[in-house]
Design a protein around this motif. Structure first.
Motif, PDB file in Angstrom:
ATOM      1  N   HIS A   1       0.842  -1.205   0.000  1.00  0.00           N
ATOM      2  CA  HIS A   1       0.000   0.000   0.000  1.00  0.00           C
ATOM      3  C   HIS A   1       0.876   1.255   0.000  1.00  0.00           C
ATOM      4  N   TYR A   2       1.919   1.255   0.830  1.00  0.00           N
ATOM      5  CA  TYR A   2       2.806   2.409   0.858  1.00  0.00           C
ATOM      6  C   TYR A   2       3.517   2.591  -0.474  1.00  0.00           C
ATOM      7  N   GLU A   3       3.776   1.501  -1.168  1.00  0.00           N
ATOM      8  CA  GLU A   3       4.358   1.617  -2.512  1.00  0.00           C
ATOM      9  C   GLU A   3       3.334   2.228  -3.472  1.00  0.00           C
ATOM     10  N   GLU A   4       2.093   1.746  -3.416  1.00  0.00           N
ATOM     11  CA  GLU A   4       1.047   2.259  -4.297  1.00  0.00           C
ATOM     12  C   GLU A   4       0.799   3.747  -4.091  1.00  0.00           C
ATOM     13  N   THR A   5       0.950   4.207  -2.854  1.00  0.00           N
ATOM     14  CA  THR A   5       0.711   5.620  -2.564  1.00  0.00           C
ATOM     15  C   THR A   5       1.960   6.474  -2.779  1.00  0.00           C
ATOM     16  N   GLY A   6       3.065   5.840  -3.160  1.00  0.00           N
ATOM     17  CA  GLY A   6       4.287   6.583  -3.470  1.00  0.00           C
ATOM     18  C   GLY A   6       5.144   6.941  -2.273  1.00  0.00           C
TER      19      GLY A   6
ATOM     20  N   ILE B   1       7.741   5.918   8.427  1.00  0.00           N
ATOM     21  CA  ILE B   1       6.300   5.839   8.186  1.00  0.00           C
ATOM     22  C   ILE B   1       5.623   5.098   9.336  1.00  0.00           C
ATOM     23  N   ARG B   2       6.215   3.973   9.743  1.00  0.00           N
ATOM     24  CA  ARG B   2       5.633   3.181  10.829  1.00  0.00           C
ATOM     25  C   ARG B   2       5.544   3.985  12.125  1.00  0.00           C
TER      26      ARG B   2
ATOM     27  N   ARG C   1       4.157  11.960   3.349  1.00  0.00           N
ATOM     28  CA  ARG C   1       4.773  12.271   2.052  1.00  0.00           C
ATOM     29  C   ARG C   1       5.520  13.605   2.134  1.00  0.00           C
ATOM     30  N   GLU C   2       4.909  14.588   2.780  1.00  0.00           N
ATOM     31  CA  GLU C   2       5.526  15.912   2.907  1.00  0.00           C
ATOM     32  C   GLU C   2       6.821  15.849   3.724  1.00  0.00           C
ATOM     33  N   LEU C   3       6.775  15.146   4.845  1.00  0.00           N
ATOM     34  CA  LEU C   3       7.979  15.022   5.666  1.00  0.00           C
ATOM     35  C   LEU C   3       9.075  14.274   4.913  1.00  0.00           C
ATOM     36  N   LEU C   4       8.729  13.172   4.291  1.00  0.00           N
ATOM     37  CA  LEU C   4       9.727  12.384   3.563  1.00  0.00           C
ATOM     38  C   LEU C   4      10.334  13.186   2.412  1.00  0.00           C
ATOM     39  N   ALA C   5       9.520  13.979   1.739  1.00  0.00           N
ATOM     40  CA  ALA C   5      10.046  14.820   0.658  1.00  0.00           C
ATOM     41  C   ALA C   5      11.061  15.824   1.210  1.00  0.00           C
ATOM     42  N   ALA C   6      10.751  16.398   2.355  1.00  0.00           N
ATOM     43  CA  ALA C   6      11.662  17.374   2.958  1.00  0.00           C
ATOM     44  C   ALA C   6      12.963  16.714   3.401  1.00  0.00           C
ATOM     45  N   THR C   7      12.857  15.576   4.075  1.00  0.00           N
ATOM     46  CA  THR C   7      14.079  14.907   4.538  1.00  0.00           C
ATOM     47  C   THR C   7      14.875  14.339   3.363  1.00  0.00           C
TER      48      THR C   7
ATOM     49  N   PHE D   1       7.191  19.284  11.978  1.00  0.00           N
ATOM     50  CA  PHE D   1       6.795  17.895  12.205  1.00  0.00           C
ATOM     51  C   PHE D   1       7.303  17.393  13.545  1.00  0.00           C
ATOM     52  N   GLU D   2       8.498  17.791  13.914  1.00  0.00           N
ATOM     53  CA  GLU D   2       9.056  17.362  15.200  1.00  0.00           C
ATOM     54  C   GLU D   2       8.205  17.902  16.346  1.00  0.00           C
ATOM     55  N   GLU D   3       7.793  19.141  16.252  1.00  0.00           N
ATOM     56  CA  GLU D   3       6.944  19.725  17.298  1.00  0.00           C
ATOM     57  C   GLU D   3       5.574  19.058  17.314  1.00  0.00           C
ATOM     58  N   ALA D   4       5.016  18.802  16.138  1.00  0.00           N
ATOM     59  CA  ALA D   4       3.720  18.119  16.071  1.00  0.00           C
ATOM     60  C   ALA D   4       3.826  16.724  16.683  1.00  0.00           C
ATOM     61  N   ALA D   5       4.921  16.025  16.414  1.00  0.00           N
ATOM     62  CA  ALA D   5       5.116  14.689  16.989  1.00  0.00           C
ATOM     63  C   ALA D   5       5.209  14.773  18.505  1.00  0.00           C
ATOM     64  N   ARG D   6       5.963  15.746  19.004  1.00  0.00           N
ATOM     65  CA  ARG D   6       6.083  15.891  20.464  1.00  0.00           C
ATOM     66  C   ARG D   6       4.728  16.184  21.105  1.00  0.00           C
ATOM     67  N   GLN D   7       3.931  17.017  20.455  1.00  0.00           N
ATOM     68  CA  GLN D   7       2.595  17.323  20.998  1.00  0.00           C
ATOM     69  C   GLN D   7       1.713  16.086  20.984  1.00  0.00           C
TER      70      GLN D   7
END
Length: 134
Positions: A24-29, A55-56, A69-75, A99-105
């Motif tokens: 599925h992750y492959e299908e979604t790119g 992703i996991r 997708r947005e985070l992976l594109a940036a990294t 993203f780091e702040e959102a993850a911490r929240q």
């Protein structure tokens, strides 16, 4: 097969993701196998496994596929080794920082939910210890 590539089953075992989820992750790119065998089997390398692990880790925090997708594109862009303008580098770093702040929240929110769940379980245990035996 060389030691640097793994078939999807090994990747599934290492990442604790199902074959279906990886496909599925492959299908979604979100992740693309780095190679294919002569027989057409997907082949993954360590970078692909690392990507799947990102992703996991994002999934239980409630990040959407688009956010992943947005985070992976940036990294990917930051790690590409390509020369970036100072403005582009700063914009990418700020995106990752967001993203780091959102993850911490989200982790804080999950800790609060867990504490409430533990209080509830303790309340039930206390109720059961006070209940008369049949």
């Amino acid at each position: 097969m060389s030691g640097e590539h793994m078939q999807i089953g090994e990747v599934a075992a290492r990442t604790e993701l199902s074959l279906r989820t990886i496909r599925h992750y492959e299908e979604t790119g979100l992740v693309v196998p780095s190679a294919r065998s002569q027989g057409g089997f997907r082949l993954y390398n360590e970078a692909d496994v690392a990507r799947l692990m990102v992703i996991r880790r994002m999934k239980p925090l409630g990040f959407s596929l688009d956010e992943m997708r947005e985070l992976l594109a940036a990294t990917d862009r930051l790690d590409s080794g390509e020369e970036l303008s100072a403005a582009e580098r700063e914009e990418l770093v700020e995106r990752v920082r967001g993203f780091e702040e959102a993850a911490r929240q989200r982790v804080r929110d999950l800790r609060t939910q867990l504490a409430r769940a533990e209080e509830f379980a303790a309340t039930l245990r206390a109720h059961l210890t006070r209940a008369p035996a049949p």
